[in-house]
Each structure stands twice: as structure tokens, then as C-alpha cells.
Design a protein around this motif. Structure first.
Motif, PDB file in Angstrom:
ATOM      1  N   GLY A 211      73.099  67.899  67.161  1.00 51.32           N
ATOM      2  CA  GLY A 211      74.085  68.965  67.331  1.00 51.32           C
ATOM      3  C   GLY A 211      74.928  68.744  68.568  1.00 51.32           C
ATOM      4  O   GLY A 211      75.338  67.623  68.862  1.00 51.32           O
ATOM      5  N   VAL A 212      75.143  69.814  69.311  1.00 47.03           N
ATOM      6  CA  VAL A 212      75.950  69.719  70.522  1.00 47.03           C
ATOM      7  C   VAL A 212      75.056  69.260  71.674  1.00 47.03           C
ATOM      8  O   VAL A 212      74.004  69.845  71.916  1.00 47.03           O
ATOM      9  CB  VAL A 212      76.588  71.083  70.884  1.00 47.03           C
TER      10      VAL A 212
ATOM     11  N   HIS B 123      73.297  77.103  72.354  1.00 45.46           N
ATOM     12  CA  HIS B 123      73.987  76.289  71.342  1.00 45.46           C
ATOM     13  C   HIS B 123      73.892  74.793  71.670  1.00 45.46           C
ATOM     14  O   HIS B 123      74.067  73.947  70.800  1.00 45.46           O
ATOM     15  CB  HIS B 123      75.459  76.730  71.256  1.00 45.46           C
TER      16      HIS B 123
ATOM     17  N   ARG C 243      71.936  71.599  72.088  1.00 43.87           N
ATOM     18  CA  ARG C 243      70.631  71.237  71.552  1.00 43.87           C
ATOM     19  C   ARG C 243      69.952  70.110  72.322  1.00 43.87           C
ATOM     20  O   ARG C 243      68.792  69.806  72.077  1.00 43.87           O
ATOM     21  CB  ARG C 243      70.745  70.847  70.066  1.00 43.87           C
TER      22      ARG C 243
ATOM     23  N   TYR D  87      74.147  82.165  77.157  1.00 47.97           N
ATOM     24  CA  TYR D  87      75.026  82.032  75.994  1.00 47.97           C
ATOM     25  C   TYR D  87      74.189  81.778  74.752  1.00 47.97           C
ATOM     26  O   TYR D  87      73.203  81.047  74.785  1.00 47.97           O
ATOM     27  CB  TYR D  87      76.024  80.892  76.203  1.00 47.97           C
ATOM     28  N   GLN D  88      74.615  82.394  73.644  1.00 48.75           N
ATOM     29  CA  GLN D  88      73.823  82.378  72.419  1.00 48.75           C
ATOM     30  C   GLN D  88      74.334  81.338  71.431  1.00 48.75           C
ATOM     31  O   GLN D  88      75.480  80.922  71.488  1.00 48.75           O
ATOM     32  CB  GLN D  88      73.889  83.757  71.772  1.00 48.75           C
ATOM     33  N   ALA D  89      73.461  80.950  70.519  1.00 42.27           N
ATOM     34  CA  ALA D  89      73.850  80.004  69.471  1.00 42.27           C
ATOM     35  C   ALA D  89      74.252  80.775  68.223  1.00 42.27           C
ATOM     36  O   ALA D  89      73.639  81.790  67.901  1.00 42.27           O
ATOM     37  CB  ALA D  89      72.687  79.085  69.157  1.00 42.27           C
ATOM     38  N   PRO D  90      75.293  80.299  67.509  1.00 39.07           N
ATOM     39  CA  PRO D  90      75.783  81.065  66.353  1.00 39.07           C
ATOM     40  C   PRO D  90      74.761  81.212  65.234  1.00 39.07           C
ATOM     41  O   PRO D  90      74.815  82.176  64.495  1.00 39.07           O
ATOM     42  CB  PRO D  90      77.003  80.265  65.888  1.00 39.07           C
ATOM     43  N   TRP D  91      73.823  80.268  65.126  1.00 34.71           N
ATOM     44  CA  TRP D  91      72.902  80.355  63.985  1.00 34.71           C
ATOM     45  C   TRP D  91      71.858  81.467  64.151  1.00 34.71           C
ATOM     46  O   TRP D  91      71.068  81.712  63.263  1.00 34.71           O
ATOM     47  CB  TRP D  91      72.196  79.019  63.734  1.00 34.71           C
TER      48      TRP D  91
ATOM     49  N   GLY E 122      73.784  74.125  60.903  1.00 30.70           N
ATOM     50  CA  GLY E 122      72.935  74.079  62.081  1.00 30.70           C
ATOM     51  C   GLY E 122      73.677  73.572  63.297  1.00 30.70           C
ATOM     52  O   GLY E 122      73.082  73.399  64.349  1.00 30.70           O
ATOM     53  N   TYR E 123      74.971  73.307  63.157  1.00 30.66           N
ATOM     54  CA  TYR E 123      75.667  72.687  64.273  1.00 30.66           C
ATOM     55  C   TYR E 123      76.005  73.678  65.349  1.00 30.66           C
ATOM     56  O   TYR E 123      76.487  74.742  65.108  1.00 30.66           O
ATOM     57  CB  TYR E 123      76.959  72.014  63.780  1.00 30.66           C
TER      58      TYR E 123
END
Lengths: 289, 313
Positions: free
Chosen positions: A148-149, A225, A227, B300-304, B312-313
Motif C-alpha cells: 500500500g502506501v 493509512h 502501511r 490520521y485514519q485509514a479509509p478502509w 485495501g490501498y
């Protein structure tokens, strides 16, 4: 007749665009004798957040390109850099910390490294993936997927070779990257942004921020976000990164070697550098059905 | 003696009556709304207020009772970890109203149904009214109607107004929202004129709404502002408060806060509640929740982690 000098404003490269920091802050870049060269954007946690957002959006499409196409695009990045190699060398040597001759060698190694990883895009799967022997009537495959990122703190020195050596293996497999450039000499990274913009690499896959590790470490390490992290850091920073990254279960790779001898050696390029940011997926499939 | 020139074109005449819009001034004004600094406590309050104003919308051809069910679930309990208010309403197609009513029961979350040949409005008046009546019978609390833009632009403004009045009557107890579809009205002058045209036949706390979300243009701060000012002028003149709903293209929490600033600075606190102001949106809610969790947890949060992220990106 004397001309008014036209000087370039260094900018960060995010989402395929050249941006100033949202904060409007800059820090001066000086040469070895303390003379002012230019103002570099001092990116903040909000710039990081924005970069992660675009990296997340760009990543899926980058990962779903064919590996062959990713290789072509990375090779084209090499072509763009080769055409402007002298300009890059001047940028590496701009602060006077390294001689121009050494800078030229660094740029040559950097371009070679880009070409090296562009060749791996459609080959690492054969090396790292596997059909596994199992005791039963099954095919058992392990295949790889990008994570991912990924957040990167580039090695302070060598400013260009370090950045490329950390970033290239990550994007080779379809990850996207938010990278913080060397803070002692961010100028080559700024210039690299211009080459990325003309290299067919989709905007957002590789984002380059400029600024300071102390300020951004917490955001990089805690952002859910992101990873994985590939960070050049000192010991204190490493501990903080480990604690924060554990909270969101990130992959963490910390590098303490920030020297030219390491980064220009053969050890600094390998298919195993690609493996660090891959997820392995294993599938069982019955035989004869 | 020069005689008073009465414009023979009805739309022109309407614009003359309600006054024109200064395009440059409006755009400068709204650009300022995006520069307000909203931090900490007031930010959390603003985000929660925005959550309570969301008309959580699904308007796709592939909508099914199952999708409406999960939408209703989300509307009643937007986030399991946070103490957020419920959203104002769910917004669905008429055929989904009875399903939504089944899932929501007597929950305070309202049901809004688009009707009157959404999104074009290019259907006979008789069937459009039939749709409204059926939706009300099936249990909708609110009707989102579209105006006939073709009639409006070709100058049949009286026809448009009569149709709005007929729909308002068909609504009975249900609240009416009149979608002007601003992207098809072409100018700010037309948007203001259409706002007045609708407001003249609306009841207290009925809405005017920017867009269907089905055309290329959506709600912007500028066309929102034109309509807010029309509401203000109409209120000062007639004493009837009209509510407002921007819809389409409002995707981020930051945008939502900009809209709230516009409401606060144009209409004041009386309009800062979900009786008088709504957001028509589908993805906005998740961004609001994401920012609220960021405020709550500090990272900061992840969109998933939110319901609509599929990759999952």
C-alpha cells in the motif's frame, strides 16, 4: 547588458503537482561557506496527510498496471534523468558537501539503480513467489501483492542515491510512496520531482516532501493509512518510530547507515529490497478437480 | 413622458423583480469563507453538526432493499466508537421508500424521497404528482422534487411555479424540497430568480435545493451563497423562513465546514440546525466520521476503517 537573474523556486512534488507547503514556511539552504542558495518548503503534517491521500488514490491503478508496463515507465524515468545528469550532479554538489566529480559518480550510480529496478518489475515475482510442496493432492502457490502506501525518510547523504535506493524497490512492486527528502541537501530531490513529472510515472505514486524528520516522524509513524515505513533515522528516532508504528501494525525498516560507501555498494540493491514491502498470499487449489 | 418599459419576456421580468446577482462580489465573498480558522472544540462541534445535517443518499439504478437497509443502519448509528448524532434523513428513490420505512420504523431519522420524474422532470405533470402521492402514502417524510428546467429557461415561469404549488399541495404534511438543478440554470441571476419563484409558493421550512447530483455541475459555495442570500432577502420581505439543501459534490469535511461558515455568516444561528439546513451527500458522512475520529484519537485514519472503502490501498 546584464540580465536580472531568474532563479528557481524549489517546491515539493505531490500528486503530480509542484506545491509549496500549506503552512507557507520555508527554510534556507546554504552552501558550505554559509552563503544562501534558496528557500526550501518546510512541509508539515497536513502536507503529509494530503500526500498520503493522493498516494492512496494513485496506488491502486499503479499496482494494477502490468509489471512489464511498470518496468517501461521506470526505465523512462532513467532516460529522463540521464538527459539531465549534469544538472542533477550540480544539484548534488550545490552545498559543496561533495565535490562535483563525486556528485557525477553518484548520479551515474543513481541512474543505474533506476535501470536495475526497472528490470526487476516483471521478474521478482518469479524469484520471490513460489509453488510450495505440500503433503496432499493440492497445488499450493505463494504470490505477492504490494502493501500500500509506504512512508520513506530518505538518507541525508548521499542525497540523491539514498532517496532513489530506498524508493525504487518500493514502487517497483506497485506500492506508492510519500518520501521525505534529505534535509541537509533536498535540492536534488526537488529536481527529481521535475523528472518524475515527465517520466510517465502516474502522479501520486511517488510524492516527495521536503522538511525535517523531527517534525514529521510522529505523523509518518502514526498515520494509519501508511502501511509501511522505510526510515533513515538515528537511535532515538528509531525508538519513537517503533512505538508509534506498532499502534497501527506497520512494517518498519530503519536504516542507520547514511553514507555513500554503503549506498553505492552492491549490497544496497537487491531483489530482497523489493521483498520488504510485499505481502505474500498463499492459495491452496485441489488437483484434478 | 417615457412610458415604463415592462419587459415582455417573463424570465427577464422575474429577474428584474428579484434583482440581479453581482457575480464578482459573490465569488469574492465565498472565497473568504474558506479562510476561516476553525480549531479543536469548534471544529468538533461543526463536524457533529454537519453529521446531524446529512441526508444520507443513495440514488443509483442498482439500489436494492438490502442496500437501503445498510444505509438506514448507518444513518441511525453513524459510528460505533464515537458519540455522534444520527443523520437527518436517508434519501432514496420512491420505490425504496416502503423498504426504508420498514427498516427505520419510528426512528427520528427521516425518509426523503426524490420524486416528480427525478432527475430530469421531463414527465407529464399527472404522473409526477402520482409519484409524490404514492411516496407520501408509502411513508416518506420529505419529497425532493425537480423543477422543469426546460420550461423555466424558455420563459414559462408561471407554469413552473404552478407545478411547484401543485406538488406542494400533493405533499400534504410532508416537507418539500425543490431542486433547482443550478448547473442547468446557467447564470446566478437565473438561480436567484428560480429561488424566488419556488419560495413564493413554499411553506415555512420547506427547502430549496441546489442539484440532483446527476449532472456535471454540482453544489458550489457560490451557488449555495446565491440561494442563501435569496432566502435571507425573502425572509426579510415576507417573514417566511425557507430551508436550504446543497447537494452533490460535497465530499469532504472541510467543504462541509465551509458551507456551515456560509450559513452562519449569511443567515445566522437560526439556520444552523437540520430543520433549516441539510447536506445531500453519500460519501461526505464517512469523511466527517474520519475527521471526528482523528480529533478523538489524535492520529490520521485509514479509509478502509469506514464503510465505503472497497480497496485495501
Amino acid at each position: 547588458m546584464s540580465r536580472i537573474p531568474v532563479t528557481k523556486t524549489p517546491k515539493a512534488y505531490v500528486g503530480g503537482k509542484f506545491i509549496r507547503s500549506e503552512s507557507g514556511r520555508v527554510f534556507p539552504l546554504n552552501n558550505k561557506r554559509g552563503q544562501f542558495l534558496c528557500n526550501i518548503p518546510e512541509c508539515t503534517r497536513k502536507d503529509t496527510r494530503n500526500a498520503v491521500e493522493v498516494a492512496g488514490k494513485a496506488g491502486g491503478a499503479w499496482a494494477s498496471r502490468t509489471s512489464y508496463n511498470r518496468g517501461q515507465i521506470l526505465y523512462r524515468l532513467g532516460e529522463m534523468m540521464e538527459a539531465r545528469a549534469e544538472e542533477l550532479a550540480q544539484a548534488v554538489a550545490i552545498t559543496g558537501a561533495v565535490t562535483l566529480a563525486a556528485a557525477r559518480r553518484e548520479v551515474a550510480s543513481t541512474i543505474d539503480r533506476v535501470v536495475y529496478y526497472s528490470g526487476w518489475t516483471d521478474k521478482y515475482e518469479q524469484v520471490l513467489g513460489n509453488t510450495n510442496p505440500v503433503a496432499g493432492p493440492f497445488f499450493n502457490f505463494s504470490v505477492t501483492e504490494p502493501v500500500g502506501v509506504i512512508g520513506v525518510f530518505a538518507s541525508d547523504s548521499p542525497s540523491l542515491l539514498g532517496l532513489i535506493s530506498q524508493v525504487l524497490p518500493i514502487i517497483t512492486s506497485g506500492n506508492s510512496v510519500v518520501a521525505l527528502a534529505s534535509s541537509t541537501n533536498p535540492y536534488p530531490a526537488v529536481l527529481l520531482g521535475e523528472m518524475l513529472a515527465t517520466s510517465d510515472l502516474p502522479g501520486g505514486v511517488l510524492n516527495i516532501l521536503t522538511g525535517f524528520r523531527d517534525e514529521l516522524l510522529e505523523t509518518f509513524a502514526s498515520h494509519e493509512h501508511i502501511r509501511g515505513l522505510d526510515l533513515s533515522l538515528d537511535v532515538d528516532g528509531k525508538k519513537q518510530a517503533e512505538i508509534l508504528a506498532a499502534e497501527s501494525i506497520k512494517r518498519l525498516k530503519v536504516r542507520e547507515q547514511e553514507n555513500t560507501r554503503y549506498w553505492s555498494s552492491e549490497k544496497a540493491q537487491s531483489v530482497y529490497a523489493i521483498r520488504s514491502f510485499l505481502e505474500f498470499k498463499t492459495t491452496w487449489h485441489p488437483i484434478g478437480v | 413622458m417615457p412610458s415604463i418599459v415592462v419587459n415582455k419576456y417573463p424570465l427577464k421580468r422575474l429577474i428584474d423583480e428579484v434583482g440581479p446577482v453581482d457575480q464578482i462580489a459573490i465569488e469574492e465573498r465565498v472565497a473568504k469563507f474558506t479562510t476561516r480558522s476553525i480549531k479543536k472544540g469548534s471544529k468538533i462541534q461543526g463536524l457533529n453538526l454537519a453529521v446531524s445535517m446529512v441526508d444520507l443518499t443513495t440514488l443509483e439504478g442498482k439500489d436494492s432493499p438490502g442496500k437501503v437497509q445498510s444505509l438506514c443502519q448507518k444513518a441511525q448509528s453513524p459510528d460505533s466508537e464515537l458519540n455522534t448524532p444520527q443523520v437527518a434523513a436517508v434519501c432514496v428513490y420512491p420505490a425504496m421508500v416502503k423498504h426504508a420505512r420498514k427498516f427505520l420504523g419510528d426512528s427520528p431519522v427521516k425518509i426523503a424521497s426524490v420524486a416528480t420524474g427525478f432527475p430530469s422532470g421531463q414527465y407529464p405533470l399527472r404522473t409526477r404528482l402520482q409519484e409524490v402521492k404514492q411516496a407520501v402514502k408509502d411513508g416518506t417524510d420529505e419529497i425532493d422534487m425537480v423543477i422543469h428546467r426546460g420550461a423555466f429557461l424558455s420563459g414559462q415561469v408561471q407554469t413552473v411555479q404552478d407545478e411547484i404549488a401543485a406538488v406542494a399541495e400533493a405533499c400534504g404534511e410532508a416537507t418539500l424540497k425543490v431542486i433547482l438543478e443550478v448547473s442547468e440554470l446557467e447564470t446566478y441571476d437565473n438561480i436567484r430568480a428560480a429561488s424566488f419563484l419556488a419560495m413564493n409558493v413554499l411553506r415555512s421550512n420547506d427547502f430549496i435545493k441546489t442539484s440532483t447530483g446527476k449532472t456535471s455541475g454540482n453544489a458550489t459555495l457560490a451557488n449555495n451563497q446565491v440561494m442563501l442570500e435569496a432566502i435571507r432577502d425573502f425572509y426579510l420581505e415576507s417573514g417566511t423562513p425557507i430551508a436550504m439543501k446543497p447537494a452533490g459534490g460535497i465530499k469532504t469535511a472541510k467543504q462541509a465546514l465551509h458551507y456551515l461558515v456560509a450559513v452562519k455568516e449569511t443567515l445566522g444561528d437560526e439556520w444552523l440546525n437540520n430543520r433549516r439546513y441539510r447536506f445531500g451527500a453519500s460519501s461526505l458522512l464517512n469523511d466527517l466520521l474520519m475527521q471526528l475520529r482523528k480529533q478523538d484519537q489524535g492520529v490520521y485514519q485509514a479509509p478502509w476503517k469506514f464503510s465505503d472503502a472497497s480497496s485495501g490501498y
